[in-house]
Design a protein around this motif. Structure first.
Motif, PDB file in Angstrom:
ATOM      1  N   LEU A 237       9.213   8.206  -1.361  1.00  0.00           N
ATOM      2  CA  LEU A 237       8.318   8.504  -2.487  1.00  0.00           C
ATOM      3  C   LEU A 237       8.821   9.661  -3.317  1.00  0.00           C
ATOM      4  N   LYS A 238       8.398   9.661  -4.592  1.00  0.00           N
ATOM      5  CA  LYS A 238       8.634  10.832  -5.431  1.00  0.00           C
ATOM      6  C   LYS A 238       7.539  11.826  -5.089  1.00  0.00           C
ATOM      7  N   GLY A 239       7.915  13.036  -4.764  1.00  0.00           N
ATOM      8  CA  GLY A 239       6.904  14.066  -4.526  1.00  0.00           C
ATOM      9  C   GLY A 239       6.376  14.134  -3.110  1.00  0.00           C
ATOM     10  N   SER A 240       7.008  13.421  -2.171  1.00  0.00           N
ATOM     11  CA  SER A 240       6.609  13.549  -0.762  1.00  0.00           C
ATOM     12  C   SER A 240       7.789  13.147   0.122  1.00  0.00           C
ATOM     13  N   ASP A 241       7.904  13.816   1.269  1.00  0.00           N
ATOM     14  CA  ASP A 241       9.006  13.491   2.171  1.00  0.00           C
ATOM     15  C   ASP A 241       8.633  12.363   3.125  1.00  0.00           C
ATOM     16  N   GLU A 242       7.357  12.004   3.106  1.00  0.00           N
ATOM     17  CA  GLU A 242       6.915  10.972   4.021  1.00  0.00           C
ATOM     18  C   GLU A 242       7.544   9.627   3.666  1.00  0.00           C
ATOM     19  N   LYS A 243       7.989   8.884   4.695  1.00  0.00           N
ATOM     20  CA  LYS A 243       8.546   7.545   4.465  1.00  0.00           C
ATOM     21  C   LYS A 243       7.543   6.524   4.969  1.00  0.00           C
ATOM     22  N   LEU A 244       7.336   5.494   4.175  1.00  0.00           N
ATOM     23  CA  LEU A 244       6.331   4.501   4.550  1.00  0.00           C
ATOM     24  C   LEU A 244       7.009   3.210   4.969  1.00  0.00           C
ATOM     25  N   GLU A 245       6.568   2.683   6.091  1.00  0.00           N
ATOM     26  CA  GLU A 245       7.169   1.467   6.623  1.00  0.00           C
ATOM     27  C   GLU A 245       6.596   0.248   5.905  1.00  0.00           C
ATOM     28  N   VAL A 246       7.488  -0.706   5.606  1.00  0.00           N
ATOM     29  CA  VAL A 246       7.049  -1.957   4.995  1.00  0.00           C
ATOM     30  C   VAL A 246       7.004  -2.994   6.113  1.00  0.00           C
ATOM     31  N   SER A 247       5.846  -3.614   6.317  1.00  0.00           N
ATOM     32  CA  SER A 247       5.793  -4.602   7.400  1.00  0.00           C
ATOM     33  C   SER A 247       6.409  -5.916   6.911  1.00  0.00           C
ATOM     34  N   ARG A 248       6.785  -6.737   7.897  1.00  0.00           N
ATOM     35  CA  ARG A 248       7.552  -7.937   7.601  1.00  0.00           C
ATOM     36  C   ARG A 248       6.884  -8.816   6.543  1.00  0.00           C
ATOM     37  N   SER A 249       5.567  -8.935   6.639  1.00  0.00           N
ATOM     38  CA  SER A 249       4.887  -9.859   5.724  1.00  0.00           C
ATOM     39  C   SER A 249       4.907  -9.371   4.275  1.00  0.00           C
ATOM     40  N   PHE A 250       5.280  -8.111   4.065  1.00  0.00           N
ATOM     41  CA  PHE A 250       5.346  -7.608   2.683  1.00  0.00           C
ATOM     42  C   PHE A 250       6.785  -7.360   2.230  1.00  0.00           C
ATOM     43  N   ASN A 251       7.749  -7.775   3.072  1.00  0.00           N
ATOM     44  CA  ASN A 251       9.160  -7.574   2.741  1.00  0.00           C
ATOM     45  C   ASN A 251       9.549  -8.175   1.393  1.00  0.00           C
ATOM     46  N   HIS A 252       8.914  -9.288   1.050  1.00  0.00           N
ATOM     47  CA  HIS A 252       9.290 -10.003  -0.179  1.00  0.00           C
ATOM     48  C   HIS A 252       9.127  -9.137  -1.425  1.00  0.00           C
ATOM     49  N   LEU A 253       8.250  -8.126  -1.353  1.00  0.00           N
ATOM     50  CA  LEU A 253       8.019  -7.260  -2.514  1.00  0.00           C
ATOM     51  C   LEU A 253       9.304  -6.568  -2.960  1.00  0.00           C
ATOM     52  N   PHE A 254      10.165  -6.266  -1.978  1.00  0.00           N
ATOM     53  CA  PHE A 254      11.356  -5.481  -2.300  1.00  0.00           C
ATOM     54  C   PHE A 254      12.639  -6.294  -2.151  1.00  0.00           C
ATOM     55  N   LYS A 255      12.483  -7.615  -2.267  1.00  0.00           N
ATOM     56  CA  LYS A 255      13.661  -8.465  -2.152  1.00  0.00           C
ATOM     57  C   LYS A 255      14.636  -8.125  -3.275  1.00  0.00           C
ATOM     58  N   GLN A 256      15.909  -8.185  -2.956  1.00  0.00           N
ATOM     59  CA  GLN A 256      16.898  -7.842  -3.993  1.00  0.00           C
ATOM     60  C   GLN A 256      16.903  -8.884  -5.088  1.00  0.00           C
ATOM     61  N   MET A 257      17.113  -8.398  -6.296  1.00  0.00           N
ATOM     62  CA  MET A 257      17.115  -9.329  -7.436  1.00  0.00           C
ATOM     63  C   MET A 257      18.399 -10.127  -7.455  1.00  0.00           C
TER      64      MET A 257
END
Lengths: 257, 314
Positions: A237-257
């Motif tokens: 994230l911008k403005g936070s060091d926390e990293k958020l895990e993406v669960s498998r069912s939402f992987n498609h959101l960040f699929k490479q173009m």
């Protein structure tokens, strides 16, 4: 030949000075017209018209409790309506095509005289309901009808001992934690009781993405997405060091173009 | 005859112009050569700085072959060590230069962005609600007939308010909290005439804080919001309270109303978003706008800015 009873009118405006002004102008333009009552908001107006049954109602549009257009819908067919408004460009363009007359504040004597002449002619007929016009007005005015879906723009949350309204544009992410949902901004965190499941329905899907059963992130706050050693996607994230895990069912959101 | 024989003195003078240039000509050449060497050195330096280690290794390999053929191992090692040191030093210098240039560029961009933003926001803030204007003129019109002294007072309040809302009318000096409070008072005076008993106003600002610097048109937006979204929708109206205090060295101004409360989906966010943007543009992270929900209901909007006394102008 029996004299016809004097025409009656009710004036509705939330400001007393405005009611006085309209009453004064009407007295000059139409001395026979009897003002039987004055109301300060739409709800009072509807009750008053039902009990006093006036021939004419002069209705302000912008009023507390119930605005003039809603009141007009409730009164349609019961009396001849004249809208009185300070400035509503949409409404005015709608009046121009319709049978309903309107007056602009501050009301001019000449314009009041014209409205009175029209009303005198129309008094012989029954007031027309004009549902279509009112429906159009109500939509243009945004006081009813089909509106585009509205999403939450502010989150009410407790920060320490206080309750604050946080603009959604300040929020980095929401995360389910025990009984609460944590609201994280760049500067602080807050807690709300609304679960992620309910929250996601009220947030603009263009603004927020769910990336995990327990995490909703603001899209614009995402700096980058990386993969860890086990192949899980992590949102930085911008403005936070926390990293958020993406669960498998939402992987498609960040699929490479 | 005398015309065929040129005057020797004149001839020597004519021929004599180039010779004095000869000795400095050599110096000039040397200087040129030196300049080229310096130039080449710096090019080599820059090349070393940006070249990848892989390429450098290939170059070293070629040098090694050359050194083996010429039987000059010491020269080769000397070259390798010196160039490696230069690479490390030059690389750091170049990176620092690049970072510095980028940082300056970014700072300039940000500065420009801020001033453009501030100008745009001010223009936006300056828009007067037509509803407010026409309704107020209507009330004045009515008062002229029934209560002329009151009409005159209300008109003066309107003029004061309008003056503040015209960007070109605003004075060049930095606005003070005192001025902003006066403008809110003008607005509230107008609204009090119109709303009558539906509006009560309490302004609690210590005299000493009136000279503090406070951005223009922010307080007005909060007060207008409080009336429009908090009190006007209620038939009974309510009260608006403006309080200023110093909290932890920050000038803190609250606009409190006991109206219908803040709507999470409401569209009164534009004015507030403008304030937020302007605060960011003016103060960076040192100022903020907080929308609070008091336990008793209504809304409490708070602006915090660094406390700073405006310079006294004659």
């Amino acid at each position: 030949m029996r004299a016809t009873p004097a025409p009656t009118a009710v004036i509705v405006d939330d400001e007393r000075l405005m009611r006085e002004q309209i009453a004064g102008r009407l007295k000059e333009a139409w001395p026979e017209l009897v003002i039987v009552g004055e109301a300060g908001n739409g709800r009072e107006a509807v009750a008053m018209v039902h009990s006093l049954e006036p021939d004419i109602v002069f209705l302000d549009i912008n009023m507390p409790e119930m605005d003039g257009i809603k009141a007009a819908q409730a009164l349609a067919g019961k009396a001849h309506l004249v809208f009185v408004t300070a400035y509503d460009q949409y409404a005015i363009s709608a009046f121009d095509h319709g049978a309903i007359d309107y007056l602009l504040k501050p009301v001019e004597p000449a314009r009041v005289a014209l409205a009175c002449r029209r009303l005198r002619e129309r008094l012989q007929q029954k007031p027309t309901p004009m549902d279509d016009l009112l429906e159009e007005l109500s939509q243009r005015f945004g006081s009813g009808g089909v509106k585009p879906r509205e999403y939450m723009r502010w989150i009410q949350a407790s920060v320490g001992a206080n309750i604050r309204m946080i603009p959604t544009s300040d929020i980095l992410f929401f995360r389910a934690e025990d009984k609460y949902t944590r609201v994280q901004t760049e500067g602080f965190e807050a807690l709300i009781r609304k679960p992620i499941k309910e929250l996601i329905d009220e947030l603009d899907p263009k603004e927020f993405w769910q990336i995990h059963r327990s995490t909703v992130v603001r899209v614009d706050a995402i700096a980058q997405v990386s993969r860890n050693f086990s192949g899980k996607q992590l949102v930085h994230l911008k403005g936070s060091d926390e990293k958020l895990e993406v669960s498998r069912s939402f992987n498609h959101l960040f699929k490479q173009m | 005859m005398s015309t065929d024989q040129p005057n020797p003195g004149a001839a020597s003078a004519a021929r004599g112009t180039p010779p004095p240039l000869q000795p400095p000509g050599i110096k000039q050449t040397l200087r040129d050569v030196w300049r080229v060497i310096v130039e080449l050195w710096w090019r080599f330096f820059d090349w070393l700085a940006v070249v990848s280690w892989k390429t450098l290794l290939v170059v070293y390999l070629l040098c090694l072959i050359l050194a083996a053929m010429l039987h000059r191992p010491m020269t080769f090692f000397f070259f390798v060590i010196v160039s490696a040191i230069i690479k490390v030093v030059a690389g750091g210098k170049r990176r620092a230069e690049l970072t510095a240039r980028q940082a300056t560029q970014r700072a300039d961009d940000e500065q420009l962005e801020r001033s453009v933003l501030e100008a745009r926001m001010q223009a936006l803030q300056a828009q007067i609600e037509p509803h407010f204007l026409f309704n107020t003129l209507g009330s004045i019109d009515q008062l002229i007939q029934t209560d002329p002294p009151r009409a005159s007072k209300m008109q003066q309040s309107l003029i004061r308010y309008l003056r503040s809302a015209m960007p070109q009318m605003r004075e060049g000096a930095r606005p003070t909290l005192g001025q902003q409070i006066e403008l809110c008072r003008a607005f509230l005076d107008i609204m009090a005439v119109r709303m009558e008993e539906r509006l009560q106003t309490v302004i609690n600002v210590p005299e000493g804080l009136k000279s503090a610097v406070f951005p223009s048109m922010m307080l007005q937006t909060l007060v207008e919001n409080a009336i429009k979204h908090g009190l006007e929708p209620r038939a009974t109206g309510g009260q608006i309270t403006i309080i200023a205090e110093i909290v932890d060295g920050q000038l803190t101004v609250h606009v409190l109303d006991n109206g219908v409360g803040f709507m999470p989906k409401g569209n009164d966010g534009v004015g507030l978003a403008n304030i937020r943007e302007r605060l960011k543009a003016l103060y960076g992270g040192r100022a903020e706008l907080i929308i609070g929900v008091p336990a008793a209901g209504g809304t409490c909007a708070t602006i915090k800015v660094p406390y700073e006394v405006a310079p006294v102008t004659a």
